[in-house]
Design a protein around this motif. Structure first.
Motif, PDB file in Angstrom:
ATOM      1  N   VAL A  11     -24.869  31.175  58.219  1.00  0.00           N
ATOM      2  CA  VAL A  11     -25.281  32.365  57.460  1.00  0.00           C
ATOM      3  C   VAL A  11     -26.774  32.605  57.677  1.00  0.00           C
ATOM      4  N   ALA A  12     -27.567  31.543  57.673  1.00  0.00           N
ATOM      5  CA  ALA A  12     -29.011  31.679  57.846  1.00  0.00           C
ATOM      6  C   ALA A  12     -29.363  32.216  59.232  1.00  0.00           C
ATOM      7  N   PHE A  13     -28.622  31.820  60.260  1.00  0.00           N
ATOM      8  CA  PHE A  13     -28.952  32.253  61.620  1.00  0.00           C
ATOM      9  C   PHE A  13     -28.791  33.754  61.807  1.00  0.00           C
ATOM     10  N   SER A  14     -28.066  34.408  60.933  1.00  0.00           N
ATOM     11  CA  SER A  14     -27.876  35.851  61.060  1.00  0.00           C
ATOM     12  C   SER A  14     -29.017  36.640  60.436  1.00  0.00           C
ATOM     13  N   GLN A  15     -30.028  35.962  59.905  1.00  0.00           N
ATOM     14  CA  GLN A  15     -31.071  36.626  59.119  1.00  0.00           C
ATOM     15  C   GLN A  15     -32.437  36.649  59.799  1.00  0.00           C
ATOM     16  N   PRO A  19     -35.627  40.446  55.176  1.00  0.00           N
ATOM     17  CA  PRO A  19     -36.739  40.158  54.265  1.00  0.00           C
ATOM     18  C   PRO A  19     -36.558  38.819  53.549  1.00  0.00           C
ATOM     19  N   LEU A  20     -35.358  38.276  53.586  1.00  0.00           N
ATOM     20  CA  LEU A  20     -35.103  36.980  52.955  1.00  0.00           C
ATOM     21  C   LEU A  20     -35.573  35.811  53.816  1.00  0.00           C
ATOM     22  N   LEU A  21     -35.936  36.066  55.065  1.00  0.00           N
ATOM     23  CA  LEU A  21     -36.275  35.006  56.008  1.00  0.00           C
ATOM     24  C   LEU A  21     -37.380  34.083  55.497  1.00  0.00           C
ATOM     25  N   HIS A  22     -38.295  34.605  54.704  1.00  0.00           N
ATOM     26  CA  HIS A  22     -39.413  33.806  54.205  1.00  0.00           C
ATOM     27  C   HIS A  22     -38.945  32.649  53.310  1.00  0.00           C
ATOM     28  N   LEU A  23     -37.717  32.725  52.800  1.00  0.00           N
ATOM     29  CA  LEU A  23     -37.196  31.637  51.963  1.00  0.00           C
ATOM     30  C   LEU A  23     -37.042  30.340  52.748  1.00  0.00           C
ATOM     31  N   VAL A  24     -36.942  30.433  54.066  1.00  0.00           N
ATOM     32  CA  VAL A  24     -36.793  29.237  54.893  1.00  0.00           C
ATOM     33  C   VAL A  24     -37.994  28.311  54.714  1.00  0.00           C
ATOM     34  N   ALA A  25     -39.176  28.879  54.482  1.00  0.00           N
ATOM     35  CA  ALA A  25     -40.373  28.056  54.288  1.00  0.00           C
ATOM     36  C   ALA A  25     -40.253  27.173  53.050  1.00  0.00           C
ATOM     37  N   LEU A  26     -39.457  27.596  52.072  1.00  0.00           N
ATOM     38  CA  LEU A  26     -39.306  26.816  50.837  1.00  0.00           C
ATOM     39  C   LEU A  26     -38.100  25.891  50.838  1.00  0.00           C
ATOM     40  N   GLY A  27     -36.971  26.373  51.360  1.00  0.00           N
ATOM     41  CA  GLY A  27     -35.747  25.593  51.232  1.00  0.00           C
ATOM     42  C   GLY A  27     -34.889  25.498  52.467  1.00  0.00           C
ATOM     43  N   GLY A  28     -35.425  25.886  53.613  1.00  0.00           N
ATOM     44  CA  GLY A  28     -34.677  25.772  54.860  1.00  0.00           C
ATOM     45  C   GLY A  28     -33.485  26.715  54.920  1.00  0.00           C
ATOM     46  N   PRO A  29     -32.584  26.474  55.870  1.00  0.00           N
ATOM     47  CA  PRO A  29     -31.423  27.339  56.049  1.00  0.00           C
ATOM     48  C   PRO A  29     -30.473  27.342  54.852  1.00  0.00           C
ATOM     49  N   LEU A  31     -31.238  27.301  51.585  1.00  0.00           N
ATOM     50  CA  LEU A  31     -31.707  28.262  50.589  1.00  0.00           C
ATOM     51  C   LEU A  31     -31.520  29.690  51.089  1.00  0.00           C
ATOM     52  N   LEU A  32     -31.805  29.925  52.358  1.00  0.00           N
ATOM     53  CA  LEU A  32     -31.622  31.265  52.913  1.00  0.00           C
ATOM     54  C   LEU A  32     -30.152  31.665  52.875  1.00  0.00           C
ATOM     55  N   GLY A  33     -29.263  30.765  53.264  1.00  0.00           N
ATOM     56  CA  GLY A  33     -27.829  31.053  53.209  1.00  0.00           C
ATOM     57  C   GLY A  33     -27.353  31.317  51.792  1.00  0.00           C
ATOM     58  N   PHE A  34     -27.871  30.536  50.837  1.00  0.00           N
ATOM     59  CA  PHE A  34     -27.511  30.747  49.435  1.00  0.00           C
ATOM     60  C   PHE A  34     -27.973  32.122  48.963  1.00  0.00           C
ATOM     61  N   ALA A  35     -29.197  32.515  49.344  1.00  0.00           N
ATOM     62  CA  ALA A  35     -29.717  33.823  48.923  1.00  0.00           C
ATOM     63  C   ALA A  35     -28.880  34.961  49.505  1.00  0.00           C
ATOM     64  N   VAL A  36     -28.446  34.820  50.747  1.00  0.00           N
ATOM     65  CA  VAL A  36     -27.589  35.850  51.363  1.00  0.00           C
ATOM     66  C   VAL A  36     -26.262  35.931  50.622  1.00  0.00           C
ATOM     67  N   ALA A  37     -25.675  34.769  50.322  1.00  0.00           N
ATOM     68  CA  ALA A  37     -24.415  34.752  49.577  1.00  0.00           C
ATOM     69  C   ALA A  37     -24.605  35.343  48.173  1.00  0.00           C
ATOM     70  N   LEU A  38     -25.718  35.026  47.527  1.00  0.00           N
ATOM     71  CA  LEU A  38     -26.000  35.571  46.201  1.00  0.00           C
ATOM     72  C   LEU A  38     -26.168  37.084  46.256  1.00  0.00           C
ATOM     73  N   LEU A  39     -26.834  37.578  47.282  1.00  0.00           N
ATOM     74  CA  LEU A  39     -26.998  39.024  47.440  1.00  0.00           C
ATOM     75  C   LEU A  39     -25.643  39.700  47.641  1.00  0.00           C
ATOM     76  N   GLY A  40     -24.767  39.080  48.410  1.00  0.00           N
ATOM     77  CA  GLY A  40     -23.410  39.609  48.581  1.00  0.00           C
ATOM     78  C   GLY A  40     -22.644  39.618  47.268  1.00  0.00           C
ATOM     79  N   ALA A  41     -22.811  38.556  46.483  1.00  0.00           N
ATOM     80  CA  ALA A  41     -22.139  38.493  45.182  1.00  0.00           C
ATOM     81  C   ALA A  41     -22.672  39.572  44.235  1.00  0.00           C
ATOM     82  N   LEU A  42     -23.970  39.832  44.301  1.00  0.00           N
ATOM     83  CA  LEU A  42     -24.541  40.900  43.469  1.00  0.00           C
ATOM     84  C   LEU A  42     -23.993  42.265  43.888  1.00  0.00           C
ATOM     85  N   GLY A  43     -23.813  42.472  45.183  1.00  0.00           N
ATOM     86  CA  GLY A  43     -23.201  43.719  45.653  1.00  0.00           C
ATOM     87  C   GLY A  43     -21.778  43.870  45.151  1.00  0.00           C
ATOM     88  N   LEU A  44     -21.024  42.790  45.191  1.00  0.00           N
ATOM     89  CA  LEU A  44     -19.656  42.814  44.677  1.00  0.00           C
ATOM     90  C   LEU A  44     -19.646  43.069  43.175  1.00  0.00           C
TER      91      LEU A  44
END
Length: 133
Positions: A11-15, A19-29, A31-44
């Motif tokens: 999931v992280a490699f697709s980003q 704009p979420l890419l900066h999360l990698v500096a804090l939590g690696g792939p 955290l970025l994958g979790f944020a993408v999944a969370l954004l998808g859940a918010l859309g749903l």
């Protein structure tokens, strides 16, 4: 738990331009994958709120959470911002597809060596940029 079963790294490699890419500096792939999944859940959830006609205040809350999730990571300094590097990748190819490629290890090694020498000759001729890293 938490990495068994869900491909967070994929999931992280697709980003790469997200704009979420900066999360990698804090939590690696992860955290970025979790944020993408969370954004998808918010859309749903937003679709569900609209479908159930729960009220605009619910939709506004979901929208605010999504906007914050998209914009707040932009405040994190990205370690990838700096002097660009010129890289060279060598692909010598394997004559057999699948897991049988190891049967011809010497041929694969020779292919990679040949392609590496060809790339070096291109750099010397000036038809290819010199790697800087």
């Amino acid at each position: 738990m938490p990495f068994g079963g869900f491909p967070w790294g994929r999931v992280a490699f697709s980003q790469a331009d997200s704009p979420l890419l900066h999360l990698v500096a804090l939590g690696g792939p992860a955290l970025l994958g979790f944020a993408v999944a969370l954004l998808g859940a918010l859309g749903l959830l937003a679709v569900d709120v609209l479908r159930e006609r729960r009220g605009m205040h619910h939709l506004a809350g979901v929208g605010l959470a999504a906007v914050l999730l998209l914009l707040l990571p932009l405040l994190i300094p990205a370690p990838t911002q700096g002097t660009p590097a010129t890289l060279m990748a060598i692909q010598g190819n394997a004559p057999l597809a699948g897991l049988d490629f190891n049967k011809t290890r010497r041929e694969i090694l020779d292919n990679h060596g040949r392609v590496t020498l060809e790339a070096a000759a291109q750099v010397q001729r000036g038809s290819c940029r010199h790697p800087t890293w």
